[in-house]
Structures are given as structure tokens and as C-alpha cells.
Scaffold this active site. Structure first.
Site, short mmCIF file in Angstrom:
data_model
loop_
_atom_site.label_atom_id
_atom_site.label_comp_id
_atom_site.label_asym_id
_atom_site.label_seq_id
_atom_site.Cartn_x
_atom_site.Cartn_y
_atom_site.Cartn_z
N CYS A 113 31.15 39.84 40.36
CA CYS A 113 30.67 40.45 41.60
C CYS A 113 29.89 39.48 42.49
O CYS A 113 29.75 39.71 43.69
CB CYS A 113 29.82 41.68 41.30
SG CYS A 113 30.72 42.98 40.43
N HIS A 245 25.90 43.36 47.77
CA HIS A 245 27.02 43.75 46.94
C HIS A 245 27.02 45.26 46.81
O HIS A 245 25.98 45.87 46.57
CB HIS A 245 26.91 43.09 45.57
CG HIS A 245 27.88 43.63 44.57
ND1 HIS A 245 29.22 43.74 44.82
CD2 HIS A 245 27.68 44.10 43.31
CE1 HIS A 245 29.83 44.25 43.76
NE2 HIS A 245 28.91 44.48 42.84
N ASN A 275 32.92 49.89 44.24
CA ASN A 275 32.57 48.51 43.91
C ASN A 275 33.86 47.68 43.85
O ASN A 275 34.67 47.84 42.93
CB ASN A 275 31.85 48.48 42.55
CG ASN A 275 31.41 47.09 42.14
OD1 ASN A 275 31.81 46.10 42.72
ND2 ASN A 275 30.58 47.03 41.11
#
Length: 318
Positions: A113, A245, A275
Site C-alpha cells: 500500500c 492511503h 482499499n
């Protein structure tokens, strides 16, 4: 020494959409629980035959168009991804071929990520040292392909997509600083245990200890916000936009509180995208640039936390 500036942004989402209501039909959960715990309402998923490179190409072409340059002008192509099309060649090389480019450096970067922030740092250093004048940085993921769709703790969280930026050498400051960190001692908290080395290539699904990851992520992101501001001699009030993020709305809100930044100045796409790992920051950044929220000259702080653990930030004068 030259600086690197963002010349253009682009993004792409697959057309297939899975809502929380859809997930209720395939796993033991409820739409309300997902929304309350994560802030996610829906996510985009690739269709059969749609690849990481397909998403990367669409985002890259939009970024190149926005930057006003040709693919042939690129000196570097970087793709941050955890879900490449194949073991090798890299997705960056596949993308290079799609764009009709030959000769420039092209490689993938894997920091889950935090991958886009890591890749941004690498591209910035190429430009600062004179090794490149134009760089394409892409975050692209088909994360749905490494999910166990019977595991309600993970399958509700992730989606697919791609985002891209084109960087160019400039005499004016653009990327002001980047800050990267990692700690492999936490590897068991968020991982895909399958791999070549242990012979478990068919066991490649995300495993996560969510509560522990949440706690460490909130504390770690708070520290990197402080590190970034201190390194640049800035205060919270100097930040115009936070582009975090997009993992979980609660983590995003906690980071905003650390900055004393109202949520109106935080770019949030987690509700629509879920996500998307390395794609989440460039997706959110492109959306806010294109809808006019982020304006030239404004100060943008990007920050991310992912498996490894890896984490990082980038402070940008857009």
C-alpha cells in the site's frame, strides 16, 4: 539541482462494481457493518481477462495527456504493484511496450500500500540527479485476485484500480521531500504467505490481523506526519490538502486529527473505491485535481502504510 514537479495525473477504475449489498450474498457480513467499520460502500473489480497492465495503461495515457507530453519523452517508467501480470517481465516493461516506447528504464516496485509513495521517491531521485527529465509513476492493482472471498475480514476491504502521475524536471520546487520506512518484524500481521520460495503458489491470499494493524498504522502515520512537517520547517496550518492511503475511514480521520485538518481538506475516496493498495493515493490525487479541489501552488501531503510493514510520505507543492 533540479526538482521534480507533477505535470499531469490520470486514473482508471474497472467498470465492474461490487456493493456491500452484493457482499452480503457471498460472505457472512452486512452492508451496515462494512460501512460503519471501514467507510466503504462499494469497490471496483476487474473482469475476467482484465489485467494490472490494462489498468496501468489507461491511467498512464490519461496522465500523459494531462501532462501534454508523448510517451516517447519518458526516461523512466515505474509501476508500483503487488499484483503484477506475471512473474516477469515486469508490468512496467509490459506497459512500456503498450505505450510504444523503447530504451528507457522500466521496472516494478513492491511496497504494497506504500508502493506509490516509494515509487514517487525513486522517480524524484532520478530527476534530481539528472538521470531522467520525465518519469511516469503508476500504482496499479488487481487486488481482488489475491483475496479469499470466504474471509469476511479481508474481502470486504479491497478493490482494483490504477492511478498515475507524470513528473518533469523543473527549476521550481515540486516534490519537497519524501520519507520512507519499513519494519519487517511485523510481517506476520499483514501478508500473502504464498510464494515461490515456500512452494505455496496456490495459497496466495491476503491474511491480516486487523486490530493490530489498525493500532500500529494510526500511531505510525501520526509519527510520519510529524517527521515530514519538521523536515520542512512547516506547521499543520501550512498543509492545504491531505491525500492519504485509502485503507479505512477511521485511520484517515485519525491522521487528519493529528494534522488538526478538517475533513473538508482531506481527499477521501474509500467509500467508492475501497482499499486499492498502491493505486489508492494516485487515484484520489487525480480525482481531486480533476474536480478542481487541488489547485496549482497548493501544498499536498501524501501518506501511506502497508504490509511489510512499509510506510512513507511525500510533501508536494502542486
Amino acid at each position: 539541482m533540479k526538482s521534480s514537479r507533477v505535470l499531469g495525473t490520470g486514473s482508471y477504475l474497472p467498470s465492474r462494481v461490487m456493493t456491500n449489498a452484493d457482499l452480503e450474498l457471498i460472505v457472512d457480513t452486512t452492508a451496515t457493518w462494512i460501512l460503519e467499520r471501514t467507510g466503504i460502500e462499494k469497490r471496483h473489480l476487474v473482469s475476467d481477462g482484465e489485467t494490472c497492465c490494462d489498468l496501468a495503461e489507461a491511467a498512464a495515457r490519461r496522465a500523459l495527456e494531462a501532462a501534454g507530453i508523448q510517451a516517447s519523452d519518458l526516461d523512466l517508467i515505474l509501476v508500483a504493484t503487488t499484483t503484477p501480470d506475471q512473474f516477469f517481465p515486469s508490468t512496467a516493461c509490459l506497459l512500456q511496450q503498450r505505450l510504444g516506447v523503447r530504451g528507457c528504464a522500466a521496472f516494478d516496485l513492491q511496497a504494497v500500500c506504500a508502493g506509490f509513495v516509494y515509487a514517487l521517491d525513486v522517480a524524484d531521485k532520478f530527476i534530481r540527479t539528472g538521470a531522467a527529465k520525465h518519469a511516469l509513476v503508476v500504482g496499479s492493482e488487481t487486488f481482488s485476485r489475491i483475496l479469499d472471498w470466504t474471509d469476511r475480514t479481508t474481502c470486504v476491504l479491497f478493490g482494483d484500480g490504477a492511478g498515475a502521475v507524470v513528473l518533469g524536471a523543473s527549476d521550481e520546487p515540486g516534490i519537497l521531500s519524501t520519507h520512507l520506512h519499513a519494519d519487517g518484524s511485523y510481517k506476520d500481521l499483514l501478508q500473502v504467505p504464498g510464494g515461490i520460495g515456500n512452494g505455496r503458489q496456490q495459497d496466495a491470499f491476503v491474511e491480516m490481523k486487523g486490530n493490530e494493524v489498525f493500532r500500529i498504522a494510526v500511531n505510525t502515520l501520526g509519527r510520519i506526519v510529524e517527521e515530514t512537517l519538521e523536515a520542512n520547517g512547516l506547521s499543520q496550518s501550512d498543509i492545504d490538502w491531505l491525500v492519504p492511503h485509502q485503507a479505512n475511514i477511521r485511520i484517515i480521520q485519525a491522521t487528519a486529527r493529528k494534522l488538526d485538518l478538517p475533513m473538508e481538506r482531506v481527499v477521501v475516496t474509500v467509500a467508492e473505491h475501497g482499499n486499492t493498495s498502491s493505486a489508492s493515493i494516485p487515484l484520489a490525487f487525480d480525482q481531486a485535481v480533476r474536480d478542481g479541489r487541488i489547485q496549482r501552488g497548493q501544498m499536498v501531503l501524501m501518506e501511506a502504510f502497508g504490509g511489510g510493514f512499509t510506510w512513507g510520505s511525500a510533501l508536494i507543492r502542486y
